[in-house]
Design a protein around this motif. Structure first.
Motif, PDB file in Angstrom:
ATOM      1  N   GLN A   1       0.669  -1.349  -0.071  1.00 37.89           N
ATOM      2  CA  GLN A   1       0.062  -0.015  -0.127  1.00 37.89           C
ATOM      3  C   GLN A   1       0.897   1.257   0.059  1.00 37.89           C
ATOM      4  O   GLN A   1       0.410   2.398  -0.574  1.00 37.89           O
ATOM      5  N   THR A   2       2.123   1.200   0.585  1.00 39.55           N
ATOM      6  CA  THR A   2       2.980   2.295   0.743  1.00 39.55           C
ATOM      7  C   THR A   2       3.584   2.407  -0.701  1.00 39.55           C
ATOM      8  O   THR A   2       3.425   3.759  -0.920  1.00 39.55           O
TER       9      THR A   2
ATOM     10  N   TRP B 240       0.882   4.329  -2.817  1.00 39.40           N
ATOM     11  CA  TRP B 240       0.601   5.443  -2.404  1.00 39.40           C
ATOM     12  C   TRP B 240       1.788   6.533  -2.904  1.00 39.40           C
ATOM     13  O   TRP B 240       1.622   7.607  -3.372  1.00 39.40           O
TER      14      TRP B 240
ATOM     15  N   GLY C 239      -6.152   8.630  -0.007  1.00 38.32           N
ATOM     16  CA  GLY C 239      -5.744   7.165   0.484  1.00 38.32           C
ATOM     17  C   GLY C 239      -6.602   6.789   1.780  1.00 38.32           C
ATOM     18  O   GLY C 239      -6.924   5.247   1.838  1.00 38.32           O
TER      19      GLY C 239
ATOM     20  N   TRP D 132      -5.364   0.432  -1.460  1.00 37.73           N
ATOM     21  CA  TRP D 132      -5.282   0.938  -2.985  1.00 37.73           C
ATOM     22  C   TRP D 132      -5.585  -0.173  -3.839  1.00 37.73           C
ATOM     23  O   TRP D 132      -4.710  -0.829  -4.423  1.00 37.73           O
TER      24      TRP D 132
END
Length: 568
Positions: free
Chosen positions: A23-24, A27, A114, A120
């Protein structure tokens, strides 16, 4: 058994860490793409320099003023100005300060988006990526105006609506409405339905809900009270100039239709995103209130006549529409995702003015309706990439003219006062025929047939003499009373006798200023022949936005300013 439980726990922890890392990365990817697009398009508009002059005056000890001798709220965005003030004081440069704050607001917007998605997935990525195709959203992620801050606050509002605990939600929603109002008052149209529904649904806890709502809205209430006392008006002077323009509802509706048509023709992905988000949201019980906000926003545009800055009034609604589309894509599965992906693929040409916008971007396109691609007009002088290449943002002719006039203080008039007004410094008094910075003219009806967002006022008999002589020489009795009350409200000391009564009359007894003799069509300057009344003329001079006129007297003498430099 213990070893088995420990193994399962470690596996779950590892899986969770992988999800967090994934997810990081996603983003960061989204953030990177948007930063590329905005870095390639970042710019500052002519109107932003109106705020920059107020910032400069405040830092110079003249208060929150435009012309230092009078208190006029020539900015629409108190919160944006409140951010510009301290950081400009530190940097000494309003241009780069506004750009830096815009990038911070963009990062905050994407972070909050987010949080709204929660994860995501394909639907979230597709919907968010749609904004990269949006000319309006990318253009007004900078510009020196309040739009990027509006985006961040709006994203924060939706996040609180969807994810915050019920005990804190009422206060936070009301506070964010308050901050949106302080960023751009009409932005609350987008969120008013959702706040109203939330308050209604919380009516069982009436006392707690009412208290939380009142406390949350307190910053906006306090600003309105300050504005009424300090400026003599609860609304910005820009709102008086643009909304109370004397045009009929039919004329405003025609302008709004032209604005929407311009978006459909030149920013089609934005138009489709707004339409799909609104229609889809109306069928979604969870998010219907935000779709209703988009409908009300469209109705509001028809009421006020929209604007001349193509896309500016749609940048915040587009963020809402993006969220509505994303949740709709999640709900309806693969077919809708495939269709949306295909639409973005066939519309890839839109990226030529966003992600792939060149540093040579220069599109001075002005529609017959008066709507313009503002970035196209100003990017080569005030775009970040050309500025970095050239080494200065002070190269625009209007800035150079202002810097030249700084050596010749006096009373001047110009039809586009932002850059020249800022560069000219506080010793020049500007008469603004569009009334954005002029509290007397803003209360008069504009001439008919003018350009949208450029509502030119005729100068009543005696007005120029009054301005130069600093005394009331207006001939019409009703307008003389208006001039006297405006003078008392904006120029007299805050505690001057009779000032509160004048402020009351200006806001509650407007009928006292109705003039039988004022001719709103009698535009022009003394001794200057009226040659055109087209929507692109000013003072009756065809395409007269570049003209600067010095006003001396009385008796009034008008001289056109000339300059010897050769701007690059």
């Amino acid at each position: 058994m213990r070893h088995a439980n420990l193994k399962q726990h470690l596996q779950a922890l590892a899986s969770s860490n992988k999800i967090i890392v994934k997810q990081t990365y996603l983003w960061v990817l989204v953030l990177g793409l948007f930063f590329v697009a905005v870095a390639k398009t970042a710019w500052v508009s002519e109107d932003a320099f109106i705020t920059f002059r107020t910032v400069s005056n405040a830092l110079g000890g003249y208060g929150l003023t435009w012309n230092p001798i009078e208190r006029v709220q020539a900015f629409t965005h108190p919160l944006w100005l409140a951010l510009l003030l301290p950081f400009t004081a530190l940097s000494g440069d309003p241009y780069w300060t506004s750009i830096a704050l815009s990038f911070v607001a963009l990062a905050m917007t994407l972070f909050l988006v987010g949080r709204i998605w929660g994860r995501w997935d394909i639907a979230a990525l597709l919907a968010t990526a749609s904004l990269l195709w949006s000319h309006a959203f990318i253009d007004y992620s900078t510009s020196g105006l309040e739009n990027p801050l509006t985006h961040a606050l709006l994203a924060g509002y939706v996040m609180v609506w969807l994810r915050e605990e019920p005990q804190r939600r009422t206060f936070l929603l009301a506070l964010l409405v308050s901050l949106l109002f302080l960023t751009r008052p009409d932005a609350i149209v987008l969120v008013a339905p959702s706040l109203a529904v939330h308050v209604w649904q919380s009516r069982q806890r009436f006392a707690q809900t009412a208290l939380s709502t009142v406390v949350g809205l307190l910053p906006a209430v306090l600003w309105v009270g300050f504005s009424l006392f300090y400026y003599g008006s609860p609304v910005p002077n820009t709102a008086l100039a643009k909304v109370q323009n004397g045009l009929t509802l039919a004329e405003n509706a025609e302008q709004a239709t032209n604005y929407i048509r311009w978006t459909v023709d030149r920013d089609t992905v934005s138009a489709v995103l707004l339409l799909v988000g609104t229609v889809g949201g109306l069928w979604d019980r969870k998010l219907r209130e935000f779709a209703i906000g988009l409908v009300l926003w469209t109705a509001y545009l028809f009421y006020v006549g929209a604007d001349y800055m193509g896309g500016r009034f749609f940048s915040a609604p587009l963020l809402l529409a993006c969220l509505l589309v994303g949740f709709k894509l999640r709900k309806h599965g693969g077919l809708w995702k495939a269709l949306w992906t295909a639409y973005l693929a066939i519309s890839v040409g839109a990226l030529q003015v966003t992600v792939f916008s060149p540093s040579s971007f220069d599109q001075k396109i002005l529609a017959e309706s008066g709507v313009a691609d503002e970035r196209g007009f100003y990017y080569q002088q005030l775009g970040v990439l050309p500025v970095l290449r050239r080494g200065t943002w002070n190269s625009h002719p209007w800035l150079l003219e202002g810097a030249t006039l700084k050596e010749v203080p006096g009373t001047y008039t110009r039809c586009a006062v932002g850059m020249t007004g800022y560069a000219g410094g506080p010793d020049i008094y500007w008469i603004d025929p569009l009334a954005l910075t002029e509290p007397f003219l803003a209360r008069l009806p504009a001439r008919t047939g003018g350009r949208v967002g450029h509502y030119e006022r005729a100068f009543p008999a005696g007005y120029l003499e009054s301005t130069v002589a600093r005394q009331n020489l207006i001939l019409d009795p009703a307008l003389s009373r208006l001039y006297a009350d405006v003078d008392l409200a904006t120029r007299a000391p805050l505690t001057a006798p009779g000032r509160m009564a004048a402020i009351w009359r200006l806001n509650a007894d407007k009928g006292a200023y109705i003039s039988e003799s004022f001719d709103r069509q009698a535009i022009g300057l003394p001794g200057v022949k009226v040659m055109s009344r087209s929507k692109f003329s000013c003072y009756g001079v065809p395409y007269g936005w570049d003209g600067i006129w010095r006003i001396d007297g009385p008796p009034v003498v008008v001289l056109r300013a000339s300059f010897n430099f050769n701007p690059q």
